[in-house]
Design an enzyme around this catalytic site. Structure first.
Site, PDB file in Angstrom:
ATOM      1  N   CYS A 112      10.552 -23.167   6.487  1.00  0.00           N
ATOM      2  CA  CYS A 112       9.579 -23.453   7.546  1.00  0.00           C
ATOM      3  C   CYS A 112       9.711 -24.949   7.783  1.00  0.00           C
ATOM      4  CB  CYS A 112       8.165 -23.105   7.086  1.00  0.00           C
ATOM      5  SG  CYS A 112       6.864 -23.748   8.173  1.00  0.00           S
ATOM      6  N   CYS A 170      11.893 -23.683  14.491  1.00  0.00           N
ATOM      7  CA  CYS A 170      10.799 -22.959  13.848  1.00  0.00           C
ATOM      8  C   CYS A 170      11.374 -21.633  13.360  1.00  0.00           C
ATOM      9  CB  CYS A 170       9.703 -22.720  14.884  1.00  0.00           C
ATOM     10  SG  CYS A 170       8.320 -21.737  14.285  1.00  0.00           S
TER      11      CYS A 170
HETATM   12  N1  DGL Z   1       7.305 -24.537  11.583  1.00  0.00           N
HETATM   13  C1  DGL Z   1       7.244 -23.111  11.637  1.00  0.00           C
HETATM   14  C2  DGL Z   1       8.438 -22.477  10.907  1.00  0.00           C
HETATM   15  O1  DGL Z   1       9.485 -23.126  10.762  1.00  0.00           O
HETATM   16  C3  DGL Z   1       6.004 -22.456  11.092  1.00  0.00           C
HETATM   17  C4  DGL Z   1       4.685 -23.019  11.334  1.00  0.00           C
HETATM   18  C5  DGL Z   1       3.669 -22.030  11.858  1.00  0.00           C
HETATM   19  O2  DGL Z   1       3.201 -21.140  11.117  1.00  0.00           O
HETATM   20  O3  DGL Z   1       3.378 -22.169  13.015  1.00  0.00           O
HETATM   21  O4  DGL Z   1       8.375 -21.338  10.524  1.00  0.00           O
END
Ligand code: DGL
Length: 213
Positions: free
Chosen positions: A177, A70
């Site tokens: 993301c 993430c």
């Molecule tokens: N999957 C997360 C990232 O790579 C973001 C998702 C969220 O906002 O929770 O930043």
């Protein structure tokens, strides 16, 4: 080998699946935080405490490495986690500013990320180090993660964003993301050859190989 993977939501599922494919002999454990996703519009201190709480099962399992799959949680929390759990190898994900800056011919790149990632000090530092002289377009993707979570991000919205960044001259689009993995094919299709779309799947596997094997 035991690999832990954490994301706020379904972005990490894509990372866990690709790591399992790359390392079939490994036990890949994936945890997420359905209750609090999305993280991208939250405050830094909140992202840190949510991330810390969510990775507890992975710490208990004594994973050989924990991938913070993430960008948002990495930007907010990885240094804190490394300091709190010094024996644990953490692998974070960061916007691919450096490869994009090396790849662009037009001198314009687009970074698609959450509001927190775009405002983070780590991202500012990546831009300062690797993208001097490159123009960076940061489209508003603030509701993408939650819409992707509910499988509700429309093709029209993706198309409009891709058209806008390509129209601004971007010839590289960075998926910063992990949730955006699930719409990568749409983005490639709407870019229609105008931009190369990059995401970190291969880089993560390389990093795991270097660190753990
Ligand atoms: N999957 C997360 C990232 O790579 C973001 C998702 C969220 O906002 O929770 O930043």
């Amino acid at each position: 080998m035991k690999l832990g993977v954490f994301d706020s939501g379904i972005g990490g599922k894509a990372v866990a699946e690709s790591l399992q494919k790359e390392f079939p002999e490994a036990e890949v454990l994936y945890v997420h935080d359905r209750e609090h996703v999305p993280y991208g519009s939250r405050e830094e201190t909140e992202i840190i405490s949510l991330t810390d709480a969510a990775i507890q099962p992975l710490l208990k399992e004594k994973c050989d490495a924990i991938v913070i799959a993430c960008n948002t949680a990495t930007a907010a929390a990885i240094e804190v986690l490394r300091a709190r759990y010094p024996g644990v190898p953490f692998i974070g994900l960061e916007p691919m500013v450096k490869p994009a800056a090396a790849l662009t011919e037009s001198g314009v790149i687009a970074i698609c990320a959450t509001p927190y990632t775009l405002s983070s000090a780590r991202y500012q530092s990546l831009k300062n180090r690797f993208a001097q002289g490159v123009k960076i377009v940061e489209p508003d993707c603030s509701n993408w993660a939650s819409l992707i979570e509910g499988n509700a991000l429309s093709e029209q919205q993706i198309e409009a964003t891709v058209d806008a960044v390509c129209g601004a001259g971007a010839d590289v689009i960075v998926l910063a993301c992990t949730h955006y993995h699930w719409i990568k094919e749409d983005i490639i299709q709407f870019a229609n050859g105008r931009a190369t779309v990059i995401d970190p799947s291969e880089a993560i596997a390389r990093r795991v190989r270097d660190l753990v094997y």
